[in-house]
Design an enzyme around this catalytic site. Structure first.
Site, PDB file in Angstrom:
ATOM      1  N   LYS A 159       0.894  -1.157  -0.155  1.00 30.52           N
ATOM      2  CA  LYS A 159      -0.115   0.001  -0.056  1.00 30.52           C
ATOM      3  C   LYS A 159       0.783   1.126  -0.140  1.00 30.52           C
ATOM      4  O   LYS A 159       1.714   1.381   0.728  1.00 30.52           O
ATOM      5  CB  LYS A 159      -0.697  -0.033   1.438  1.00 30.52           C
ATOM      6  CG  LYS A 159      -1.511   1.351   1.580  1.00 30.52           C
ATOM      7  CD  LYS A 159      -2.612   1.085   2.679  1.00 30.52           C
ATOM      8  CE  LYS A 159      -2.655   1.948   3.957  1.00 30.52           C
ATOM      9  NZ  LYS A 159      -3.602   1.817   4.803  1.00 30.52           N
ATOM     10  N   LYS A 161       1.331   5.119   0.434  1.00 29.14           N
ATOM     11  CA  LYS A 161       0.480   6.516   0.946  1.00 29.14           C
ATOM     12  C   LYS A 161       0.780   7.397  -0.273  1.00 29.14           C
ATOM     13  O   LYS A 161       1.822   7.649  -0.790  1.00 29.14           O
ATOM     14  CB  LYS A 161       1.196   6.859   2.037  1.00 29.14           C
ATOM     15  CG  LYS A 161       1.065   6.245   3.395  1.00 29.14           C
ATOM     16  CD  LYS A 161      -0.538   6.106   3.874  1.00 29.14           C
ATOM     17  CE  LYS A 161      -0.735   5.466   5.327  1.00 29.14           C
ATOM     18  NZ  LYS A 161      -2.165   5.507   5.815  1.00 29.14           N
ATOM     19  N   ASP A 187      -3.379   4.951  -0.397  1.00 29.43           N
ATOM     20  CA  ASP A 187      -4.283   5.413   0.605  1.00 29.43           C
ATOM     21  C   ASP A 187      -4.075   7.083   0.694  1.00 29.43           C
ATOM     22  O   ASP A 187      -2.854   7.353   0.844  1.00 29.43           O
ATOM     23  CB  ASP A 187      -3.777   4.866   1.908  1.00 29.43           C
ATOM     24  CG  ASP A 187      -4.520   5.384   3.115  1.00 29.43           C
ATOM     25  OD1 ASP A 187      -5.284   6.107   3.059  1.00 29.43           O
ATOM     26  OD2 ASP A 187      -4.299   4.857   4.173  1.00 29.43           O
ATOM     27  N   GLU A 212      -7.776   4.267  -0.969  1.00 35.33           N
ATOM     28  CA  GLU A 212      -8.135   4.255   0.259  1.00 35.33           C
ATOM     29  C   GLU A 212      -8.661   5.985   0.640  1.00 35.33           C
ATOM     30  O   GLU A 212      -7.780   6.693   0.576  1.00 35.33           O
ATOM     31  CB  GLU A 212      -7.503   3.804   1.199  1.00 35.33           C
ATOM     32  CG  GLU A 212      -7.943   3.587   2.659  1.00 35.33           C
ATOM     33  CD  GLU A 212      -6.924   2.837   3.475  1.00 35.33           C
ATOM     34  OE1 GLU A 212      -5.880   1.876   2.966  1.00 35.33           O
ATOM     35  OE2 GLU A 212      -6.873   3.083   4.744  1.00 35.33           O
ATOM     36  N   ASP A 237     -11.934   4.384   5.197  1.00 35.46           N
ATOM     37  CA  ASP A 237     -11.250   4.172   6.442  1.00 35.46           C
ATOM     38  C   ASP A 237     -11.785   5.143   7.507  1.00 35.46           C
ATOM     39  O   ASP A 237     -12.801   4.896   8.136  1.00 35.46           O
ATOM     40  CB  ASP A 237      -9.656   4.223   6.215  1.00 35.46           C
ATOM     41  CG  ASP A 237      -8.915   4.133   7.276  1.00 35.46           C
ATOM     42  OD1 ASP A 237      -9.196   3.943   8.632  1.00 35.46           O
ATOM     43  OD2 ASP A 237      -7.739   4.381   7.226  1.00 35.46           O
ATOM     44  N   LYS A 261     -10.809  -0.377  11.402  1.00 35.63           N
ATOM     45  CA  LYS A 261      -9.690  -0.106  12.599  1.00 35.63           C
ATOM     46  C   LYS A 261     -10.342  -0.076  13.939  1.00 35.63           C
ATOM     47  O   LYS A 261     -10.973   0.868  14.366  1.00 35.63           O
ATOM     48  CB  LYS A 261      -9.147   1.496  12.232  1.00 35.63           C
ATOM     49  CG  LYS A 261      -8.275   1.600  11.023  1.00 35.63           C
ATOM     50  CD  LYS A 261      -6.988   2.026  11.063  1.00 35.63           C
ATOM     51  CE  LYS A 261      -6.121   2.377  10.027  1.00 35.63           C
ATOM     52  NZ  LYS A 261      -6.367   3.776   9.616  1.00 35.63           N
ATOM     53  N   GLY A 289      -4.257  -0.629  10.314  1.00 32.96           N
ATOM     54  CA  GLY A 289      -3.400  -0.495  11.401  1.00 32.96           C
ATOM     55  C   GLY A 289      -3.038   0.723  11.864  1.00 32.96           C
ATOM     56  O   GLY A 289      -3.344   1.744  11.236  1.00 32.96           O
TER      57      GLY A 289
HETATM   58 MG   LIG Z   1      -6.024   4.505   5.929  1.00 33.49          MG
END
Ligand SMILES: [Mg+2]
Length: 367
Positions: A159, A161, A187, A212, A237, A261, A289
C-alpha cells in the site's frame, strides 16, 4: 469480574524510519497502554490515538483525561468485556479511549476464561496474509528501494501512501519495476477533493486493488460521486466510525471495500459488527493498522482472521515499525502472521522492553 483499577502507561516507541503520510511525519510512536486489574486477573489495552489531533479529533492526553475523569470511574461493580462500551454510552465520542478500555477489560475476561481473542471474535484461520503500508518518500528511487525490500521480506500486498504531487508517478514507477502481479493499493488519508476526480481516474490503468479514503471523512456523497468517475474501487477508512456508518456508506455507494480499524471505531466488538455488515452486503473488508505495538497487533491479527476479511491487512510484522516491540515480536512467515492462540490476546508485555519505552505511569483506582 470486578475492577480494582486501571493503570495508564505512556510509551514512546522510536520508529525504525520516519513514516510520512498526507497528514504528517512520525518518527516516534507515542501511545497509551492500559492495564486493567481485576479480581480475576489482568488485561491489556492499547489506545491508538496519536500525540496530536491530526489524524482524528482524539489525541493521547485527551484520551488519558477522559479515561481518568469519566470512563474508568464508570466501571464500578460487575463488568465484562461486552458491557464496557454500553456502560460508557452517556459519554459522547472518544472512541479511541473507549476502545482501549474495552480491550483491556475484554483481555482480562478472556484470559480468566481461557479463550483467545480470535476464538471470541469468530476467527476462522490460524494465520493471515500480511500487507505493508509504505509512507511517502523523498524520491522515486527511495520508494522503489523500500518496496523492493518489503517484497523481498515476503509481504503479499503493498500500500502506497499518496497525496497531491505524489500519486500517479510513484504508482507507475512501482508497477513498471515490480510488474502487474504485485497486489497494489493506495491510501490518500483524505488529501483530495471531488474536483480531483479526473486526476484520480489517472490511477485506473494501474489495476489497483483500491484507493483508500481519497476525500474528507464526512463526504460520503462525494465519495459516491467519485465512484462514478473512478474505476478503481473506493475503500473507506476514516469515514467508517461504526457499524451504522458502514451500513450507510455501503447503501449510498460511497465504498466498495472497508478498512476496519478497531482502535478507531470504539473497539473490537464494534469492529466485528462492521465486519458482519460488510459480509452481509458482500463488501470486502480488511484490518487496518495504527502503528500498534505487539499488544494491539495481536488483537488486529485475530480480527484479520475473520472470514469476511478477504483482503490482506496492514497487519505487518513488528520489525516493520519497531526495532524493539513490547511483546514477543510478530515475525513474518512466508508473508503471513500467526494468529495468537493463547488466552486473551495471547501475548504478554515483556517487563524489560516495556520499561525501556515507558515515560510515565498513572494508577486510576476504582472505588
Ligand atoms: Mg487509511
Amino acid at each position: 469480574m470486578k475492577l480494582d483499577g486501571v493503570e495508564l502507561r505512556w510509551v514512546e516507541m522510536p520508529l525504525r524510519s520516519p513514516f510520512r503520510t498526507s497528514f504528517g511525519t512520525q518518527t516516534v510512536r507515542q501511545l497509551l497502554l492500559l492495564r486493567a486489574v481485576a479480581d480475576e486477573g489482568e488485561g491489556w489495552g492499547e489506545c491508538v490515538a496519536m500525540s496530536e489531533p491530526v489524524y482524528s479529533s482524539e489525541y493521547q492526553e485527551g484520551c488519558a483525561d477522559v479515561l481518568r475523569r469519566y470512563l474508568v470511574p464508570a466501571l464500578t461493580g460487575e463488568v465484562d468485556g461486552i458491557s464496557v462500551v454500553p456502560r460508557l454510552k452517556k459519554y459522547y465520542g472518544h472512541r479511541m479511549a473507549k476502545a482501549a478500555l474495552e480491550m483491556a477489560v475484554l483481555d482480562a475476561e478472556l484470559r480468566a476464561r481461557g479463550v483467545s481473542f480470535g476464538r471470541e471474535l469468530g476467527a476462522t484461520r490460524d494465520r493471515v496474509p500480511c500487507g505493508v503500508s509504505v509512507g511517502i518518500m523523498n524520491s522515486i528511487p527511495e520508494l522503489l528501494d523500500a518496496v523492493g525490500g518489503y517484497l523481498g521480506e515476503g509481504y503479499v500486498r503493498i500500500k502506497l501512501k499518496i497525496e497531491p504531487g505524489w500519486d500517479v508517478e510513484p504508482v507507475r514507477a512501482v508497477r513498471e519495476r515490480f510488474g502487474d502481479e504485485v497486489l497494489l493499493q493506495v491510501d490518500a488519508n483524505t488529501a483530495y477533493a471531488l474536483a480531483d476526480a479526473r486526476h484520480l481516474a489517472r490511477l485506473d490503468p494501474f489495476d489497483l486493488l483500491l484507493i483508500e479514503q481519497p476525500l474528507d471523512e464526512e463526504e460520503l456523497l462525494a465519495h459516491a460521486e467519485l465512484a462514478k468517475v473512478v474505476q478503481t474501487p473506493i475503500c473507506l477508512d476514516e469515514s467508517i466510525t461504526s457499524a451504522s456508518s458502514a451500513a450507510d456508506a455501503i447503501r449510498l455507494g460511497a465504498c466498495q471495500i472497508v478498512n476496519i480499524k478497531p482502535g478507531r471505531v470504539g473497539g473490537y466488538l464494534e469492529a466485528r459488527r462492521i465486519h458482519d455488515v460488510c459480509a452481509a452486503n458482500n463488501i470486502a473488508a480488511w484490518c487496518g493498522g495504527m502503528l500498534e505495538t505487539g499488544i494491539g497487533r495481536a488483537a488486529n491479527v485475530a480480527l484479520a482472521a475473520l472470514p469476511g476479511c478477504t483482503l490482506p491487512g496492514d497487519t505487518s510484522a513488528s520489525d516493520r515499525y519497531y526495532k524493539l516491540d513490547v511483546t514477543e515480536p510478530f515475525v513474518l512467515d512466508d508473508g503471513h502472521l500467526t494468529v495468537p492462540a493463547g488466552p486473551g490476546l495471547g501475548v504478554t508485555p515483556l517487563p524489560e522492553a516495556l520499561e525501556e519505552v515507558t515515560v510515565k505511569t498513572e494508577w486510576i483506582p476504582l472505588a
